[in-house]
Motif scaffolding. Structure first.
Motif, short mmCIF file in Angstrom:
data_model
loop_
_atom_site.label_atom_id
_atom_site.label_comp_id
_atom_site.label_asym_id
_atom_site.label_seq_id
_atom_site.Cartn_x
_atom_site.Cartn_y
_atom_site.Cartn_z
N GLY A 171 49.29 15.54 42.19
CA GLY A 171 50.28 14.47 42.26
C GLY A 171 51.03 14.39 40.96
N PHE A 180 57.49 18.63 38.81
CA PHE A 180 57.81 17.20 38.63
C PHE A 180 58.79 17.01 37.49
N ARG A 210 40.67 8.80 41.30
CA ARG A 210 41.48 8.42 42.48
C ARG A 210 41.52 9.50 43.56
N LYS A 252 52.96 2.22 50.67
CA LYS A 252 51.87 2.99 50.06
C LYS A 252 50.92 2.09 49.30
N HIS A 253 49.70 2.58 48.98
CA HIS A 253 49.07 3.84 49.41
C HIS A 253 48.01 3.46 50.44
N ASP A 273 49.92 11.55 50.19
CA ASP A 273 50.22 11.48 48.77
C ASP A 273 50.21 12.90 48.24
N TRP A 274 50.80 13.08 47.09
CA TRP A 274 51.03 14.44 46.58
C TRP A 274 49.72 15.07 46.12
N MET A 290 52.61 6.15 53.35
CA MET A 290 51.98 7.21 52.57
C MET A 290 50.47 7.06 52.59
N ARG A 344 63.93 7.76 40.71
CA ARG A 344 63.46 8.66 39.64
C ARG A 344 64.52 9.73 39.36
N PHE A 375 59.78 17.56 46.44
CA PHE A 375 60.14 16.27 47.03
C PHE A 375 61.03 16.41 48.27
#
Ligand code: GLC
Length: 727
Positions: free
Chosen positions: A291, A92, A198, A187-188, A266-267, A231, A84, A61
């Protein structure tokens, strides 16, 4: 005199020597200098390798700064509803800090349901203060993907089905976040309207629907909210991944909309060096992770925008100017955030934030049915109230994917009700469970039915719960129905006790087969830390509910546009998905196809009642550059103070291209004391009556007649006026 003269002389010599030695501060370090000068000065001092380091992740991150120049690294954090818990460097997984328990704010569907932009500003400011306090430079939110189907797992993170509502609510949220010197990250971008496949689903949609439905909230966030980061989405659009998409990122976002901020992938949304270099991506994050889970460890130097990009620049295969533009944008974000010495310090998990969280929750709860005036329930009205349902006790600030939180406090609905009515009055039973391995579902039901028989009042609290397939990232819902046999339990509770009020907690509409039998129904949301207090305040009447639905609730799934064509239209065939409902999303579909929904967009009741006066306009004819001024009166005709959201929809008489029957163009939430009358005014620029002509690739307002309708929901028009747009 002599002595003081000599002291002064010595002092001025010292000052001269010191100042003469002090090197002039480099422009990039001088925050009195214009932003662009600082950017160019810093860029000119950086080596190629230092530039490359800034355009890809260095940890899960964060992305690198330039320590030689004193430029700090950029730290990012999820999510749209709170900060978070601190993750590990390369995973993560939470790092196990003990000082990162945050305020959990209500889900953004709840914020949208308040229809109150002022609350969105307060929300943004508060969550921005928490991000700032946690030393985060980019908050990975808000999300504004349009609610196209009630099966999308992440609708709870977004702001509903209408582009105008989402636009009006997202701008102040962004402004609130960024006044803390923290970048919001919209986002997104774009067309991430499902979680099924996705990472690889390719969306095919017309330019009309793209520009009229799916882009407006992003455009407002950029052009009005001045968002500092966007994002890129995981999915593809017309065959290209959205995190490196020439049309979306270069042509629309950066050129048409003049976005000067940073595009973050995005991740795990990046797949190619050339495309990332050329198609508008500025910081590559989360590669080799989907992600969420799988991924190579410490692979940062192998990222597509790391060594491979460096090699292609050195070999001349890619021009360095592509890298310089990315670094300019990152530097701009840095000077706006962690190198802005004047930005505030933030605050974290404070009582003030809890109060804002509670107020947003209270204002977003929607009263859908109350025929027997079952709600409000005054304290002392009943001796024995039975609360049934797992969502009365289950933590709903966890789960759901990347927006999940470690809340400092989460007051459950049951705790809130016990606090309000006392533990002698409030009795509880689970009724149903999401953990069949722990409880026998049938005995739970039998116990609930037996207890309900002897209760004075039953309050059922169920819904979805952010478990997989139940409002969760990466997992669309498999059914429109409530899970865990809740429908059967609700129907049986109503059989044994008519005095049963139902509260659904969810981020999506659900099927309501029991709707005729239930006397009172509330649509609630993932309300965050103050859930129980907010819900108890509304149930008891301390707060008069004023929320309105930000999405249509269909009677059955196939009544919904995207779900009425078959699998190629949703969820697609795992490769492509075709948005065949086109511009007819949400109420636009139900209106135009004349399908009656279970509950319409913009609907919400109150414990009081309102009388709408006639809608008037300042003219009958307008030119295309005019502003239409509308006005009406509204009276609180009931016995309780309350608030009502008045809505204005427009309909064009003879458009040259098909248009929805009506479209939301203005709304205003008005508080009224019992018996009070207010005059409410609206302004609608005539240019807002335009549609997007995809042939001419421009917005067009036609000379035609328009009907402007004052409504209490998309299905309940109280007064209309006809106007003409003339040359
Ligand atoms: C996730 C989500 C995105 C989130 C990011 C970082 O996969 O799609 O919304 O901000 O990765 O957790």
């Amino acid at each position: 005199m002599k002595r003081s003269f000599f002291i002064g002389l010595i002092y001025s010599i010292i000052v001269y020597c010191v100042s003469a030695q002090e090197p002039s501060k480099p422009i990039y370090l001088d925050d009195s200098k214009p932003l662009e000068q600082r950017v160019e000065d810093a860029l000119s001092r950086m080596t190629l390798e230092e530039k490359i380091a800034m355009v890809h992740a260095q940890s899960k991150f964060s992305s690198a700064g330039c320590s030689r120049l004193g430029i700090p690294e950029v730290w990012m954090s999820d999510g749209p509803h709170g900060i978070r818990p601190e993750p590990l460097w390369d995973a993560f997984k939470p790092a196990g800090w003990t000082n990162d328990s945050c305020t959990a704010f209500p889900a953004l569907t709840c914020l949208a349901a308040t229809f109150d932009p002022q609350l969105a500003l307060e929300y943004g400011k508060a969550i921005g203060e928490e991000a700032r306090y946690r030393k985060k430079d980019i908050l990975l939110g808000p999300g504004v993907n349009i609610y196209r189907t009630p099966l999308n797992g992440r609708n709870f993170e977004y702001m509903g089905e209408d582009p105008y509502l989402a636009s009006r609510m997202v701008v102040p949220y962004i402004q609130g976040v960024q006044q803390n010197g923290v970048a919001a990250c919209l986002k997104h971008f774009a067309l991430n309207n499902q979680e099924r496949w996705r990472h690889n689903i390719n969306v095919e949609v017309s330019d009309r629907a793209l520009y009229e439905i799916y882009l407006p909230a992003f455009k407002a966030g950029v052009q009005e909210g001045n968002v500092w980061a966007v994002m890129g989405a995981y999915n593809l659009f017309r065959g290209q991944h959205c995190s490196h998409h020439d049309l979306l990122l270069n042509k629309i976002l950066k050129n048409e909309w003049s976005f000067d901020g940073v595009v973050v992938s995005d991740w795990g949304g990046v797949y190619d060096t050339d495309e990332s270099a050329r198609n508008g991506l500025d910081i590559e994050m989360g590669t080799w992770s989907d992600g969420l889970t799988n991924g190579r460890a410490f692979a940062y130097d192998d990222y597509f925008l790391a060594r491979p990009f460096l090699d292609k620049i050195k070999s001349g295969e890619l021009p360095q100017q592509l890298l310089d533009d990315k670094v300019r944008r990152v530097l701009r974000l840095v000077f706006r955030t962690n190198m802005d010495r004047n930005r505030p310090w933030g605050s974290f998990a404070t009582d003030a934030h809890a109060a804002i969280s509670r107020r947003i929750a209270e204002q977003g709860i929607v009263l859908l049915k109350n025929e027997t005036q079952l709600f409000p329930v005054s304290v002392g009205q009943y001796d024995r109230i039975l609360v049934v349902g797992e969502n009365a006790v289950k933590s709903l600030t966890v789960g759901g994917g990347s927006s999940e939180l470690k809340a400092k406090k989460e007051i459950s609905p049951l705790e809130g009700l016990i606090e309000k009515y006392g533990e002698k009055t409030i009795h509880y039973t689970l009724g149903y469970t999401s953990e069949p391995q722990k409880y026998d579902a049938d005995s739970l039901r039998q116990v609930a039915l037996a207890l309900a028989k002897s209760a004075d009042l039953v309050i059922y609290i169920g819904g979805l719960n952010k478990d997989h397939y139940q409002d969760c990232e990466a997992f669309d819902r498999k059914s429109f129905d409530l899970p865990y046999d809740q429908n059967d339990l609700i129907e049986r509770l109503l059989e044994v006790n008519k005095n049963t009020g139902v509260i659904i907690i969810s981020g999506n509409g659900v099927a309501m087969p029991w709707i005729e039998q239930v006397p009172a129904l509330i649509q609630s949301w993932y309300l965050g830390s103050q859930a129980g207090n907010a819900m108890a305040n509304v149930i008891s009447g301390e707060v008069n509910p004023s929320g309105k639905l930000p999405f249509t609730i269909p009677k059955k799934l196939e009544d919904n546009g995207a779900n009425s064509f078959g699998p190629s239209v949703y969820p697609g065939d795992s490769i492509n998905v075709y948005y065949k409902e086109d511009i007819l999303v949400g109420y636009r579909w139900f209106d135009t196809k004349k399908i009656e929904p279970q509950f319409p967009f913009g609907f919400g009741l109150s414990y009081t009642s309102f009388n709408y006066g006639k809608l008037t306009t300042d003219n009958k004819e307008y030119s295309k550059t005019d502003v239409i001024r509308l006005s009406c009166s509204i009276t609180n005709t009931g016995g309780k103070d309350g608030a009502e959201t008045l809505q204005i929809y427009s309909s064009q008489r003879h458009p040259s291209l098909p248009r929805p029957l009506k479209e939301l163009k203005a709304f205003k939430k008005v508080s009224l004391k019992a018996g009070e009358t207010k005059t409410v005014s609206f302004t609608i620029p005539v240019k807002d009556l335009a549609f997007f002509d995809d042939e001419r690739h421009e917005w067009v307002v036609e000379q035609d007649r328009f009907t402007l309708s004052l409504a209490t929901s998309s299905a309940d028009i109280r007064s209309s006026v006809r106007i003409k747009v003339v040359e």
